[in-house]
Design an enzyme around this catalytic site. Structure first.
Site, PDB file in Angstrom:
ATOM      1  N   GLU A   1       1.171  -1.078   0.003  1.00 37.76           N
ATOM      2  CA  GLU A   1      -0.002   0.039  -0.057  1.00 37.76           C
ATOM      3  C   GLU A   1       0.927   1.208   0.100  1.00 37.76           C
ATOM      4  OE1 GLU A   1      -3.404  -0.409   2.794  1.00 37.76           O
ATOM      5  OE2 GLU A   1      -2.411  -2.288   3.622  1.00 37.76           O
TER       6      GLU A   1
ATOM      7  N   LYS B   1       0.463   4.343   2.648  1.00 35.53           N
ATOM      8  CA  LYS B   1       0.489   4.258   4.376  1.00 35.53           C
ATOM      9  C   LYS B   1       1.547   5.150   4.661  1.00 35.53           C
ATOM     10  CE  LYS B   1      -0.015   0.522   6.668  1.00 35.53           C
ATOM     11  NZ  LYS B   1      -1.170   0.797   7.210  1.00 35.53           N
TER      12      LYS B   1
ATOM     13  N   GLU C   1       6.622   0.608   5.791  1.00 36.68           N
ATOM     14  CA  GLU C   1       5.124   0.268   6.172  1.00 36.68           C
ATOM     15  C   GLU C   1       4.389   0.027   4.859  1.00 36.68           C
ATOM     16  OE1 GLU C   1       3.601   0.040   8.970  1.00 36.68           O
ATOM     17  OE2 GLU C   1       5.669   0.796  10.133  1.00 36.68           O
TER      18      GLU C   1
END
Length: 555
Positions: free
Chosen positions: A339, A342, A348
């Site tokens: 993703e 994020k 992350e």
């Protein structure tokens, strides 16, 4: 000792001692904090089913996502986000009822919503809501009860592992003072009363990054052979140590962990997030760039090792811990996709099992490497009237054999409409070769990849007696020559070991029996075979055979 004789001895134990439930299950977290993810949610739903993923956690109640999961049989945990909690979505019974009606009930029963997360890591993200959290959960539970969904959908709230302190040795584990008495005690009481689980997000790699000289890489990955001694046992996995520390914290508040789900009055643990990033980045203010500075901890290889460890462990039924060997464990791997939106940078943003283009970041298998077996189960959310109509159809002429769910018969208990319907639907489905359309019953049933308790306890297997090698070989030859698929027990194949006549015969006899639809007389073999009715999760010897060679259970 003969396998059948071993099982018969165990069958003598009163069944009231057991409450057979599903073994642990593993799913994925489907976060969507990105601008490059697939827009067609039907493609994502197909990705899940194609990869054998049977549970998914989402961080909202997005309409397109929930509609795409309809009629897939995938279990869904939805979330009432922290910001919605702050704006009053569950602040009183009326607002909670509106939210549940519009965001949960509206999608049932087609979309199999089984749990609601009331917030996520509230203690960390919105500590100003701590004092209201249990009341929010209570309001959502009351709304489910008012809509007749309290038995279908469970309420919990995922907490971060930072809520547990003094974690080594694990027996010292306790909840931090800020929340122990004020929040965790009433929360655990709520979870116990409603039959729900404590949800916790566990990331062992964080302890490794924070304590690189104290936490070994293989320990955080779950494969430290020598292990870490503590509390009179040895921990080979930091995940186990974190789970036992959480159980210890629960026990200090008077809530012991449950053994098998529904087996005791304890509270089970639900791991709502775990995983590892596959790309280095910033952690704790320091950038992980190279081997030796913590960068070697974060890699594609380590992400693959850890996530496969968790997936394979749960699929194999190895869900216990050193202090709680009989504990159940449901787990969500974080996350489905990388993703790019994020916060926290590359570390992350790269927890995904898949890239946004839906190709795998590395290899994994939610099927456990075994032949896929499916079952047809009832959906209690449709109500007793529809279940009864579908049950009557399934048990009708040329349909399911429903004799076992009549009063006094083997599978009469549990005496509920849903349990009887699951038995009948599945028998009908299996007898019809699991053909498309044979597990619909006007929306009253769905297909699952794990046998639930009401089916597993009443399923039957054919096992070999210790009748001597000559008789075992004769029975084995007959089974393999008349319908059993014995390729897996040939030398070098996956079920050749253990290489004993008894083990090979049990495999072959059961394959023949299942392929013949478990018809009367198909497990005799001149006295060499015996039918048993116990679920594979409860008996060590049969369990070993089934876990190593799942075809014993799969026709």
């Amino acid at each position: 000792m003969a396998l059948a004789r071993f099982l018969i001895v165990l069958l003598g134990v009163p069944l009231l001692l057991f409450s057979f439930a599903e073994a642990g299950e593993v799913g994925v977290c489907y976060g969507r904090v990105a601008n490059d993810l697939p827009q067609d949610q039907a493609q994502v739903a197909k990705l899940l089913t194609d990869n054998g993923i049977t549970m998914v956690r989402i961080y909202d109640t997005d309409r397109d996502v929930l509609l795409s999961l309809a009629n897939t049989g995938i279990k869904v945990m939805v979330m009432l986000p922290n910001n919605d909690l702050a704006s009053g979505a569950a602040s009183n019974p009326s607002s909670a009822l509106d939210w549940v009606r519009n965001n949960v009930a509206a999608y049932l029963p087609a979309t199999k919503i089984t749990a609601i997360a009331v917030g996520n890591e509230v203690f960390v993200e919105r500590p100003d809501l701590n004092s209201q959290l249990v009341q929010f959960m209570t309001n959502v539970q009351a709304a489910l009860a008012q809509l007749g969904l309290a038995d279908t959908v469970k309420v919990t709230t995922p907490i971060a592992f930072s809520a547990v302190t003094d974690t080594f040795p694990p027996s010292n584990g306790r909840f931090v003072d800020d929340v122990a008495e004020s929040v965790m005690r009433p929360m655990l009481q709520f979870l116990q009363q409603t039959g729900s689980s404590l949800a916790i997000n566990l990331y062992p790699y964080i302890a490794e990054l924070d304590n690189p000289t104290q936490v070994r890489d293989d320990y955080a990955l779950g494969n430290y052979v020598a292990g870490v001694p503590a509390d009179g046992v040895t921990y080979h996995s930091l995940l186990d140590a974190e789970l036992d520390a959480t159980y210890a914290a629960m026990a200090k508040l008077g809530f012991p962990g449950s053994r098998r789900r529904l087996l005791s009055s304890g509270v089970n643990i639900y791991v709502t997030e775990t995983g590892r990033s596959s790309r280095r980045g910033v952690h704790g203010g320091r950038r992980l760039l190279a081997d030796g500075d913590g960068g070697d901890v974060i890699s594609v290889a380590n992400a693959q090792t850890y996530n496969n460890y968790v997936i394979n462990r749960v699929l194999a039924g190895n869900t216990g811990t050193p202090q709680h060997p009989d504990a159940d464990m449901d787990v969500f791997i974080f996350a489905l996709f990388n993703e790019n939106g994020k916060p926290g940078g590359e570390l992350e943003q790269n927890f995904g099992l898949f890239y946004p283009n839906m190709t795998k970041v590395y290899q994994f298998d939610f099927h456990g490497g075994a032949p896929t077996q499916t079952w047809c189960v009832a959906n209690p959310a449709v109500g007793d009237a529809r279940l009864q109509a579908a049950l009557d159809f399934a048990c009708g002429q040329d349909g399911a054999d429903c004799s076992a769910i009549q009063a006094g018969a083997t599978c009469f208990w549990p005496n509920t409409k849903a349990a009887h319907a699951s038995y009948a639907f599945n028998d009908y489905y299996q007898r019809n070769g699991r053909a498309p359309g044979t597990c619909d019953f006007a929306g009253a049933a769905s297909i699952v990849n794990k046998a639930p308790a009401e089916i597993d306890i009443c399923w039957s297997w054919c096992v070999a007696n210790d009748a001597g090698d000559v008789r075992l070989q004769a029975a084995l030859d007959f089974a393999c020559g008349n319908g059993a698929d014995c390729s897996a027990i040939q030398r070098g194949a996956k079920c050749f070991q253990p290489d004993t006549k008894l083990d090979h015969a049990t495999y072959a006899l059961n394959s023949y029996y299942q392929n013949k639809g478990r018809a009367a007389g198909t497990c005799d073999f001149n006295g060499v075979g015996s039918v048993v009715f116990q679920p594979q999760s409860e008996f060590t010897l049969l369990r070993r055979l089934l876990l190593q060679c799942p075809y014993i259970h799969c026709s």
